[in-house]
Design a protein around this motif. Structure first.
Motif, PDB file in Angstrom:
ATOM      1  N   PHE A 158     -31.608  23.061 -44.645  1.00  0.00           N
ATOM      2  CA  PHE A 158     -32.945  23.262 -45.196  1.00  0.00           C
ATOM      3  C   PHE A 158     -33.649  21.910 -45.313  1.00  0.00           C
ATOM      4  N   CYS A 159     -34.897  21.863 -44.902  1.00  0.00           N
ATOM      5  CA  CYS A 159     -35.710  20.669 -45.102  1.00  0.00           C
ATOM      6  C   CYS A 159     -37.079  21.110 -45.582  1.00  0.00           C
ATOM      7  N   ASN A 160     -37.509  20.556 -46.695  1.00  0.00           N
ATOM      8  CA  ASN A 160     -38.749  20.987 -47.321  1.00  0.00           C
ATOM      9  C   ASN A 160     -39.905  20.081 -46.924  1.00  0.00           C
ATOM     10  N   PRO A 161     -40.763  20.552 -46.034  1.00  0.00           N
ATOM     11  CA  PRO A 161     -41.918  19.741 -45.633  1.00  0.00           C
ATOM     12  C   PRO A 161     -42.943  19.664 -46.759  1.00  0.00           C
ATOM     13  N   THR A 162     -43.711  18.597 -46.739  1.00  0.00           N
ATOM     14  CA  THR A 162     -44.828  18.447 -47.660  1.00  0.00           C
ATOM     15  C   THR A 162     -46.077  18.159 -46.835  1.00  0.00           C
ATOM     16  N   LYS A 163     -47.186  18.012 -47.511  1.00  0.00           N
ATOM     17  CA  LYS A 163     -48.441  17.728 -46.811  1.00  0.00           C
ATOM     18  C   LYS A 163     -48.326  16.455 -45.988  1.00  0.00           C
ATOM     19  N   ASP A 164     -47.678  15.433 -46.576  1.00  0.00           N
ATOM     20  CA  ASP A 164     -47.531  14.150 -45.886  1.00  0.00           C
ATOM     21  C   ASP A 164     -46.228  14.044 -45.114  1.00  0.00           C
ATOM     22  N   ASN A 165     -45.398  15.078 -45.177  1.00  0.00           N
ATOM     23  CA  ASN A 165     -44.077  14.992 -44.574  1.00  0.00           C
ATOM     24  C   ASN A 165     -43.735  16.278 -43.834  1.00  0.00           C
ATOM     25  N   PRO A 166     -44.292  16.490 -42.658  1.00  0.00           N
ATOM     26  CA  PRO A 166     -43.938  17.677 -41.876  1.00  0.00           C
ATOM     27  C   PRO A 166     -42.510  17.575 -41.371  1.00  0.00           C
ATOM     28  N   ILE A 167     -41.986  18.685 -40.872  1.00  0.00           N
ATOM     29  CA  ILE A 167     -40.640  18.677 -40.315  1.00  0.00           C
ATOM     30  C   ILE A 167     -40.567  17.640 -39.192  1.00  0.00           C
ATOM     31  N   CYS A 168     -39.505  16.831 -39.190  1.00  0.00           N
ATOM     32  CA  CYS A 168     -39.358  15.794 -38.174  1.00  0.00           C
ATOM     33  C   CYS A 168     -39.116  16.437 -36.809  1.00  0.00           C
ATOM     34  N   ALA A 169     -40.008  16.168 -35.869  1.00  0.00           N
ATOM     35  CA  ALA A 169     -39.915  16.789 -34.540  1.00  0.00           C
ATOM     36  C   ALA A 169     -38.723  16.286 -33.744  1.00  0.00           C
ATOM     37  N   TYR A 170     -38.086  15.193 -34.196  1.00  0.00           N
ATOM     38  CA  TYR A 170     -36.953  14.598 -33.488  1.00  0.00           C
ATOM     39  C   TYR A 170     -35.621  14.844 -34.209  1.00  0.00           C
ATOM     40  N   CYS A 171     -35.603  15.690 -35.225  1.00  0.00           N
ATOM     41  CA  CYS A 171     -34.399  15.910 -36.038  1.00  0.00           C
ATOM     42  C   CYS A 171     -33.249  16.437 -35.173  1.00  0.00           C
ATOM     43  N   HIS A 172     -32.174  15.680 -35.080  1.00  0.00           N
ATOM     44  CA  HIS A 172     -31.055  16.111 -34.240  1.00  0.00           C
ATOM     45  C   HIS A 172     -30.268  17.255 -34.872  1.00  0.00           C
ATOM     46  N   GLU A 173     -30.493  17.506 -36.164  1.00  0.00           N
ATOM     47  CA  GLU A 173     -29.841  18.640 -36.830  1.00  0.00           C
ATOM     48  C   GLU A 173     -30.699  19.900 -36.778  1.00  0.00           C
ATOM     49  N   LEU A 198     -29.345  -0.122 -41.524  1.00  0.00           N
ATOM     50  CA  LEU A 198     -28.472   0.552 -40.566  1.00  0.00           C
ATOM     51  C   LEU A 198     -29.327   1.007 -39.396  1.00  0.00           C
ATOM     52  N   ILE A 199     -28.987   0.530 -38.202  1.00  0.00           N
ATOM     53  CA  ILE A 199     -29.728   0.874 -37.001  1.00  0.00           C
ATOM     54  C   ILE A 199     -29.010   2.022 -36.296  1.00  0.00           C
ATOM     55  N   LEU A 200     -29.733   3.106 -36.082  1.00  0.00           N
ATOM     56  CA  LEU A 200     -29.177   4.308 -35.473  1.00  0.00           C
ATOM     57  C   LEU A 200     -29.671   4.450 -34.039  1.00  0.00           C
ATOM     58  N   GLY A 201     -28.795   4.854 -33.154  1.00  0.00           N
ATOM     59  CA  GLY A 201     -29.222   5.167 -31.802  1.00  0.00           C
ATOM     60  C   GLY A 201     -30.031   6.455 -31.788  1.00  0.00           C
ATOM     61  N   TYR A 202     -30.892   6.603 -30.790  1.00  0.00           N
ATOM     62  CA  TYR A 202     -31.677   7.826 -30.688  1.00  0.00           C
ATOM     63  C   TYR A 202     -30.796   8.947 -30.159  1.00  0.00           C
ATOM     64  N   LYS A 203     -30.790  10.092 -30.865  1.00  0.00           N
ATOM     65  CA  LYS A 203     -29.916  11.211 -30.514  1.00  0.00           C
ATOM     66  C   LYS A 203     -30.684  12.285 -29.752  1.00  0.00           C
ATOM     67  N   GLU A 204     -30.337  12.454 -28.502  1.00  0.00           N
ATOM     68  CA  GLU A 204     -30.934  13.503 -27.671  1.00  0.00           C
ATOM     69  C   GLU A 204     -30.177  14.805 -27.925  1.00  0.00           C
ATOM     70  N   PHE A 205     -30.408  15.342 -29.109  1.00  0.00           N
ATOM     71  CA  PHE A 205     -29.655  16.498 -29.595  1.00  0.00           C
ATOM     72  C   PHE A 205     -30.551  17.263 -30.551  1.00  0.00           C
ATOM     73  N   GLY A 206     -30.387  18.577 -30.635  1.00  0.00           N
ATOM     74  CA  GLY A 206     -31.239  19.370 -31.506  1.00  0.00           C
ATOM     75  C   GLY A 206     -32.697  19.231 -31.102  1.00  0.00           C
ATOM     76  N   TYR A 207     -33.587  19.120 -32.097  1.00  0.00           N
ATOM     77  CA  TYR A 207     -35.002  18.894 -31.795  1.00  0.00           C
ATOM     78  C   TYR A 207     -35.203  17.591 -31.019  1.00  0.00           C
ATOM     79  N   GLY A 208     -34.271  16.662 -31.200  1.00  0.00           N
ATOM     80  CA  GLY A 208     -34.403  15.358 -30.588  1.00  0.00           C
ATOM     81  C   GLY A 208     -34.436  15.368 -29.077  1.00  0.00           C
ATOM     82  N   LEU A 209     -33.843  16.389 -28.457  1.00  0.00           N
ATOM     83  CA  LEU A 209     -33.814  16.449 -26.997  1.00  0.00           C
ATOM     84  C   LEU A 209     -35.210  16.716 -26.431  1.00  0.00           C
TER      85      LEU A 209
END
Length: 315
Positions: free
Chosen positions: A52-67, A203-214
């Motif tokens: 579950f992720c709760n979007p707000t007016k300033d925080n829509p669902i992340c279009a790149y979320c790998h989950e 912490l630097i994270l690599g970009y994940k081409e997975f889930g929405y991220g693809l």
């Protein structure tokens, strides 16, 4: 991969033939007197407790979320999860995330039970959720229900929401994604930390081409250009005073970080491949995996956590 300075020892234990020490600042030491490493359990795990992720007016669902987390995402059964991890000894680390982990209705009793067991709970939250979740976060920090807090950084305009948090703990690590974030974001975080007299941990994270991220990756050609910019510019940050950089394994691969190390230095700083010391748990789908982007998953009811780690991915 970590290069942070050590402070007071938090936990020490033996895992198979490996000696593990964990310090208050989150740094980790492992040593083995034998040529072949034999582990009995993972030393750390990424654990998704909600989708579950709760979007707000300033925080829509992340279009790149790998989950692929969203407003309709389900919460995991944390009572069941506690049974799954019951054989883990004190000192093992759980990196708890989601989704929005603070939205889980059982988060406090779950973290309380982990504390009672001596399990080290670290939590990752979205920077844009800090304001709405400030009181809960301060409660968790004040009662030592979490040790480390990862803040997924998105924009400097939300950094003021971090101030109440860093006034209560020094164990805050900013998470930035190469390919989405620019290297200039390190400078912004460094300036913010210096302003508030805090060591800057990133912490630097690599970009994940997975889930929405693809699909997001396929639609955005700028991601690869951004990753190349990281590849060329990252060395300029290695010796910056009061800046602690760490990298997940995907970022290490995408940045080809081994090119900057001698073999001896690499063996000291590299913390192991996915599945060597670590694993992933999806408490929502009740599945084990080597990492959060692994498509090869095994259900809880097919095997135990220990057998999965020692037989499936660490044999």
């Amino acid at each position: 991969m970590k290069n942070s300075p050590k402070k007071d020892e938090l936990f020490s234990y033996k895992n198979g033939n490996v000696f593990v020490k964990i310090y208050e600042d989150g740094s980790l030491e492992r040593s083995c007197e034998e040529d072949i490493i034999r582990l009995e359990h993972p030393t750390s795990m990424d654990v998704k407790i909600t989708n579950f992720c709760n979007p707000t007016k300033d925080n829509p669902i992340c279009a790149y979320c790998h989950e692929s987390s969203n407003l309709n995402g389900k919460h995991g059964d944390l009572t069941n999860l506690l049974q799954v991890i019951k054989d883990l000894p004190a000192g093992v680390e759980l990196a708890i995330g989601g989704g929005a982990p603070l939205s889980h209705p059982d988060i406090i009793p779950f973290l309380t039970e982990l504390k009672n067991k001596g399990i080290i709970a670290n939590l990752t939250v979205n920077q844009k959720h800090l304001n709405q979740d400030k009181d809960l976060l301060l409660y968790l920090i004040g009662n030592k229900l979490i040790y480390g807090l990862g803040i997924s950084y998105s924009d400097s305009k939300y950094l003021e929401d971090v101030v109440p948090i860093i006034s209560k703990t020094t164990n805050v690590v900013f998470h930035i994604i190469m390919g989405l974030n620019n290297t200039s974001d390190i400078d912004k975080l460094y300036e913010f930390s210096e302003l508030h007299n805090r060591q800057c941990k990133v912490l630097i994270l690599g970009y994940k081409e997975f889930g929405y991220g693809l699909n997001f990756y396929l639609r955005n050609k700028e991601i690869e250009k951004n990753k190349y910019s990281w590849y060329t510019k990252i060395p300029m940050y290695f010796k910056k005073n009061n800046l602690v950089l760490s990298f997940d394994n995907l970022a290490i691969k995408q940045l080809k970080l081994k090119r900057f190390f001698t073999d001896d230095a690499w063996s000291t700083f590299y913390m192991g491949d996915d599945g060597q010391y670590t694993m992933y748990i999806d408490a929502v789908k009740k599945e084990f995996a080597k990492s959060s982007t692994s498509g090869n998953r095994v259900c809880f009811n097919e095997t135990s956590l220990i057998k999965y780690f020692t037989s499936y991915i660490n044999n």
